[in-house]
Scaffold this motif. Structure first.
Motif, short mmCIF file in Angstrom:
data_model
loop_
_atom_site.label_atom_id
_atom_site.label_comp_id
_atom_site.label_asym_id
_atom_site.label_seq_id
_atom_site.Cartn_x
_atom_site.Cartn_y
_atom_site.Cartn_z
N SER A 48 0.87 -0.99 0.11
CA SER A 48 -0.07 0.03 0.07
C SER A 48 0.59 1.30 -0.15
CB SER A 48 -0.82 0.09 1.14
OG SER A 48 -1.78 -0.91 1.24
N VAL A 50 0.54 5.11 1.08
CA VAL A 50 -0.09 6.37 1.65
C VAL A 50 0.71 7.46 1.92
CG1 VAL A 50 -1.17 6.60 3.90
CG2 VAL A 50 -0.75 4.30 3.53
N THR A 203 -4.10 4.30 -0.60
CA THR A 203 -5.36 4.74 0.25
C THR A 203 -4.78 6.01 0.93
OG1 THR A 203 -6.72 4.05 2.11
CG2 THR A 203 -4.63 2.92 1.82
N HIS A 204 -5.94 6.71 1.56
CA HIS A 204 -5.58 7.83 2.39
C HIS A 204 -5.48 7.15 3.73
CE1 HIS A 204 -6.87 10.95 -0.31
NE2 HIS A 204 -6.11 11.62 0.32
N LEU A 206 -4.85 5.04 6.84
CA LEU A 206 -3.84 4.16 7.27
C LEU A 206 -4.00 2.90 7.88
CD1 LEU A 206 -0.70 3.77 8.01
CD2 LEU A 206 -0.98 4.97 10.09
N ALA A 209 -4.47 0.50 5.00
CA ALA A 209 -3.21 0.04 4.66
C ALA A 209 -2.76 -0.96 5.39
CB ALA A 209 -2.21 1.16 4.51
#
Ligand SMILES: Nc1ncnc2c1ncn2[C@@H]1O[C@H](COP(=O)(O)OP(=O)(O)OP(=O)(O)O)[C@@H](O)[C@H]1O
Ligand SMILES: [Mg+2]
Length: 280
Positions: A48, A50, A203-204, A206, A209
């Motif tokens: 991921s 971020v 993704t924003h 956390l 993620a």
């Protein structure tokens, strides 16, 4: 290039080496979106990315997809430079890209029919995928007749049916309510688990993620964002995402990574405030 334990060179599903992307601005200047990005994703890994808004997450994914050419540095996939669209990858956009005039089954079949598979065979494979994603009885609906979660399920089937080696996902579930989102995340992991596919997931969030990934990459604030942290997520699999947030390892990793990410989020926030001040 690194060597695997067997001594053979590792072929990364996605590899960005020193990738910088600059854009021309309307005033005739240049804007550096990302600078010197190194990213290595092995086959079968879930990684991921971020970072704060505007830090270049979509830009990185677009370079891996071959939709954007790096201004300098190289993007490669399975050892070959990415020229044009990366055919080893499926892309799931933040806004799903379903065609409104086609039914669910036609939308899901599209990748196969475009690759020359006959309609009957493509539809039967699409029906199999609709069953997998829980849409068995919705094949003849049009996208506007579906809920947000159903549209995402359709988009998941659409991305997987072509059996890509890589899935590039740009905030695919961010528009969903929290419960639907957790269900979709669980289903994604179940599909991915034994698939051997590499996933690059933007993704924003956390929490999302950490819950999903083998590795979380943190991007710094823009302009000219760089990678400011890589974290191995050692929580054992299979994971049940409905309970994972109570796992002590999750809590510890979250505290550590958020400690780093919040510095970048604050910088972005302060920069936006300063810009507002200039405009006012
Ligand atoms: N085609 C373009 N022309 C000019 N600038 C661009 C272009 N695409 C992106 N940018 C700029 O590059 C920076 C990074 O954009 P990008 O969309 O990759 O960020 P992001 O991290 O995905 O943001 P978000 O979290 O809001 O989706 C932003 O400042 C954006 O305005
Ligand atoms: Mg984006």
């Amino acid at each position: 290039m690194t060597l695997s334990s067997a001594g053979t060179p590792t072929q990364y599903a996605v590899e960005l080496q020193g990738c910088t992307k600059q854009f021309s601005t309307p005033g005739g200047g240049t804007y550096f979106a990302v600078r010197d990005i190194d990213l290595k994703v092995e086959p079968g890994r879930f990684v991921s990315i971020v970072g704060p808004t505007g830090s270049g997450k979509s830009t990185i994914l677009n370079m891996a997809a071959g939709l954007l050419k790096p201004s300098s540095g190289t993007a490669s996939s399975f050892g070959a430079p990415v020229h044009g669209v990366n055919r080893r990858a499926s892309y799931m956009f933040q806004q799903d890209a379903l065609l409104p005039w086609k039914t669910v089954i036609e939308n899901v079949s599209l990748g196969l029919t475009m690759a020359g598979v006959g309609k009957a065979e493509a539809h039967s494979e699409a029906q199999r995928w609709l069953e997998k994603v829980g849409l068995k009885n919705f094949a003849d609906r049009y996208p506007h007749q579906l809920s947000g979660g159903m549209r995402k399920r359709t988009a998941v089937a659409q991305a997987w049916i072509v059996n890509p080696d890589i899935l590039l996902m740009d905030e695919p579930f961010s528009a969903l309510d929290v419960q639907t989102r957790q269900i979709m995340e669980n289903e994604l992991l179940a599909l991915w688990q034994e698939s051997g596919k590499a996933v690059v997931f933007i993704t924003h969030d956390l929490d999302e993620a950490i819950a999903l990934s083998d590795e979380v990459v943190i991007l710094g604030a823009g302009p000219g964002s760089t990678v400011v942290g890589n974290y191995e997520i050692t929580i054992p699999r299979p994971r049940d995402l409905l309970d994972i947030r109570d796992d002590p390892k999750f809590v510890e990793l979250h505290r550590e990574i958020w400690g780093r990410l919040k510095i970048e989020v604050s910088k972005t926030y302060e920069a936006a405030r300063a810009e507002e001040g200039e405009v006012a």
